[in-house]
Design a protein around this motif. Structure first.
Motif, short mmCIF file in Angstrom:
data_model
loop_
_atom_site.label_atom_id
_atom_site.label_comp_id
_atom_site.label_asym_id
_atom_site.label_seq_id
_atom_site.Cartn_x
_atom_site.Cartn_y
_atom_site.Cartn_z
N THR A 222 0.84 -1.19 0.00
CA THR A 222 0.00 0.00 0.00
C THR A 222 0.88 1.24 0.00
O THR A 222 0.63 2.21 -0.74
CB THR A 222 -0.92 0.01 1.23
OG1 THR A 222 -1.81 -1.11 1.16
CG2 THR A 222 -1.76 1.29 1.29
N TYR A 226 1.07 3.24 -3.63
CA TYR A 226 0.23 4.43 -3.68
C TYR A 226 0.93 5.71 -3.22
O TYR A 226 0.35 6.79 -3.29
CB TYR A 226 -1.03 4.23 -2.84
CG TYR A 226 -2.01 3.28 -3.49
CD1 TYR A 226 -2.74 3.66 -4.61
CD2 TYR A 226 -2.19 1.99 -3.00
CE1 TYR A 226 -3.63 2.79 -5.22
CE2 TYR A 226 -3.08 1.12 -3.60
CZ TYR A 226 -3.79 1.53 -4.71
OH TYR A 226 -4.67 0.66 -5.31
N VAL A 349 -5.13 -6.97 -1.42
CA VAL A 349 -5.39 -5.69 -0.75
C VAL A 349 -5.18 -4.47 -1.66
O VAL A 349 -6.08 -3.61 -1.74
CB VAL A 349 -4.57 -5.57 0.55
CG1 VAL A 349 -4.76 -4.20 1.18
CG2 VAL A 349 -5.00 -6.66 1.53
N LEU A 353 -8.03 -1.78 -2.42
CA LEU A 353 -7.92 -0.35 -2.10
C LEU A 353 -8.21 0.51 -3.33
O LEU A 353 -8.81 1.58 -3.21
CB LEU A 353 -6.53 -0.04 -1.55
CG LEU A 353 -6.18 -0.64 -0.19
CD1 LEU A 353 -4.79 -0.21 0.24
CD2 LEU A 353 -7.20 -0.23 0.86
N ALA A 366 -9.52 4.37 2.54
CA ALA A 366 -8.72 3.17 2.28
C ALA A 366 -7.59 3.04 3.30
O ALA A 366 -7.38 1.96 3.87
CB ALA A 366 -8.17 3.23 0.86
N PHE A 367 -6.86 4.12 3.54
CA PHE A 367 -5.74 4.06 4.48
C PHE A 367 -6.24 3.79 5.90
O PHE A 367 -5.60 3.09 6.67
CB PHE A 367 -4.94 5.35 4.43
CG PHE A 367 -4.18 5.55 3.16
CD1 PHE A 367 -3.89 4.48 2.32
CD2 PHE A 367 -3.74 6.81 2.77
CE1 PHE A 367 -3.17 4.66 1.14
CE2 PHE A 367 -3.02 7.00 1.59
CZ PHE A 367 -2.75 5.92 0.78
N VAL A 370 -6.92 0.06 6.39
CA VAL A 370 -5.66 -0.68 6.55
C VAL A 370 -5.10 -0.48 7.96
O VAL A 370 -4.60 -1.42 8.58
CB VAL A 370 -4.64 -0.24 5.49
CG1 VAL A 370 -3.27 -0.87 5.75
CG2 VAL A 370 -5.13 -0.61 4.10
#
Length: 391
Positions: A222, A226, A349, A353, A366-367, A370
Motif C-alpha cells: 500500500t 500508492y 489488498v 484499495l 482506504a488508508f 488498513v
C-alpha cells in the motif's frame, strides 16, 4: 550477489507504480490501476513461490535467480507496449520472476548462517527490496522526464538482464556447493506442490508468522504502490519531489531492516518485535489517512520515513524466523510456502484499495481501513504464543 538480485527484482516490480502518473497521462488509463498491476505481479509470484523449492532442487538457487531476472526483464518489455491487456500479462511475467528470488537466497543463507546471526544476515539480504524501491524512486522519474516512460521500462529491463549475466561466474561454486544438500532433500519434497502449505498450517508458529505476513505485506505494498500517486494527486506534490520522498521511505526501510534484524538477534524476541512494528505501521497508515494538502512537508516526510522503516523494514525478521522454525534443509521450500501467504496479501489488498478509492473518491477511507486491520493483527501477534509441534 543475492542483495543485488533482490534489488533488481524489487526495482522491476515497482517501476510501473512509480511511473504510473506519467504513463496514465499518455495512455489515458487511470493511475490508480497501478494497484491492479501490482496485484497481478504478486499473483504470478504466489504461484511461482510454491514451486520454487522444486526449481531450486533441479536447477540450483543461482540458476533460478538468473531465470527470475530474465522473466522480470521480459515482463517490463511487455509493459512498455502501452496496451492494457499486454501490460497485465507483463505484470504476471514479472511476478513469475519475482516469486522464487527470496526462496533461492534463503536456501543459500540458511545453510551457511549461524543461528545467532540469522536476523541480521537475512535483514541485510532483504535490504535489496527497499534498495530496489529507492532506485526506482530516484532514477525512474528522471528516466521518464528525459526519455519517456516506455524507454524507462526498457532501461530497467536491461539492468535485470545485465545482472543475470554478472551472476554467471559464481554460479558454479554456489550451486555446486549446495548440490549435495539439494539431492539429499529432494525425495522429501516430491509430495506435491501444496506440501509447503500443509506443513506451515500444521505448525502454529509458522502459520501465525505466515498469516501476519499476509497483512504486513499488504501495508508494505500500500505504501510503495500508492505513495507517489497519493503525493501527486492528494498532497499536490511535484512528480520528481514525490519520487524523492519515496526514495527516503525506501532508504528508511533499508536502515530499518538492519536495525530490526540486529534487535531480533540480540535483544527482542522476533514475534514481539513484529508486533511492535505492526503498531507503528498502523499509526503511520492513520497518519496518511489524516494528512491533507495543508500539512507541512516535514510532517509528511516524517510519516513517510516511519512507514518506510516499519512497513518496508519487517521482512528480514520474518524470513529469519521462518528459517529458524523450518526443519533442517527445508528453509527454501517453507520460505516459498510462507511467501504464498505474503504475496496473497499483496494480490488482494492493493486492488481492493483501488476499488475503495474509486468508489469513495477518498484515499483516507482506504488508508484508515488498513490502519484498523493492521492494529488488530499486531495485537494478536504480540499477545499470543503458540507452541512449535514436532514434524
Amino acid at each position: 550477489m543475492t542483495l543485488a538480485i533482490q534489488a533488481l527484482a524489487s526495482m522491476a516490480a515497482l517501476t510501473v507504480p512509480v511511473l504510473a502518473p506519467e504513463a496514465a497521462a499518455d495512455t489515458g488509463y487511470p493511475a490508480k490501476l497501478a494497484g491492479v498491476f501490482i496485484g497481478l505481479v504478486y499473483a504470478g509470484a504466489m504461484g511461482s513461490s510454491l514451486i520454487s523449492g522444486a526449481l531450486i532442487d533441479r536447477l540450483g538457487p543461482v540458476r533460478v535467480s538468473q531465470i527470475c531476472l530474465l522473466l522480470c526483464a521480459a515482463g517490463l518489455l511487455l509493459a512498455a507496449s502501452g496496451m492494457l491487456a499486454v501490460m497485465g500479462l507483463g505484470a504476471l511475467v514479472i511476478g513469475l520472476g519475482y516469486g522464487p528470488v527470496t526462496p533461492s537466497s534463503s536456501h543459500l543463507l540458511a545453510r551457511t548462517t549461524p543461528p545467532h546471526r540469522m536476523g541480521l544476515t537475512f535483514s541485510l539480504k532483504q535490504t535489496g527490496v527497499p534498495l530496489g524501491g529507492a532506485m526506482a524512486g530516484l532514477t525512474v522519474p528522471s528516466l521518464v522526464s528525459g526519455w519517456g516512460w516506455q524507454q524507462a521500462l526498457v532501461v530497467v529491463a536491461g539492468l535485470c538482464a545485465v545482472m543475470a549475466a554478472l551472476s554467471q561466474p559464481v554460479r558454479g561454486a554456489l550451486d555446486g556447493a549446495s548440490a549435495d544438500d539439494r539431492r539429499a532433500q529432494a525425495p522429501s519434497r516430491r509430495r506435491g506442490v501444496f506440501e509447503p502449505l500443509r506443513m506451515i498450517l500444521e505448525r502454529p508458529p509458522l502459520r501465525d508468522i505466515a498469516l501476519c505476513s499476509f497483512f504486513y505485506s499488504a501495508v508494505q505494498l500500500t505504501v510503495t504502490t500508492y505513495m507517489v500517486i497519493w503525493l501527486t494527486e492528494v498532497y499536490r506534490m511535484e512528480f520528481l519531489l514525490a519520487g524523492v520522498v519515496m526514495a527516503f521511505a525506501q532508504g528508511a526501510g533499508v536502515v530499518g531492516r538492519l536495525l530490526w534484524g540486529w534487535l531480533a538477534d540480540r535483544h527482542v524476541p522476533p514475534r514481539v518485535l513484529l508486533s511492535f512494528l505492526g503498531l507503528i505501521m498502523a499509526a503511520c497508515m492513520a497518519g496518511y489517512a489524516m494528512t491533507g494538502p495543508d500539512w507541512a512537508l516535514g510532517a509528511v516526510l516524517v510519516i513517510a520515513i516511519a512507514s518506510g522503516a516499519t512497513a518496508i523494514g519487517w521482512n528480514g525478521v520474518y524470513l529469519a524466523e521462518v528459517a529458524r522454525l523450518s526443519p533442517p534443509g527445508m528453509a527454501g521450500m517453507l520460505t516459498g510456502g510462507t511467501l504464498f501467504f505474503t504475496y496473497f496479501g499483496v494480490v488482494t489488498v492493493p486492488p481492493a484499495l483501488a476499488g475503495i478509492i474509486g468508489a469513495t473518491g477518498s484515499f483516507a477511507v482506504a488508508f484508515g481501513a488498513v490502519a484498523v486491520i493492521t492494529l488488530a493483527v499486531a495485537a494478536y501477534i504480540g499477545l499470543t504464543r503458540p507452541r512449535l509441534v514436532a514434524n
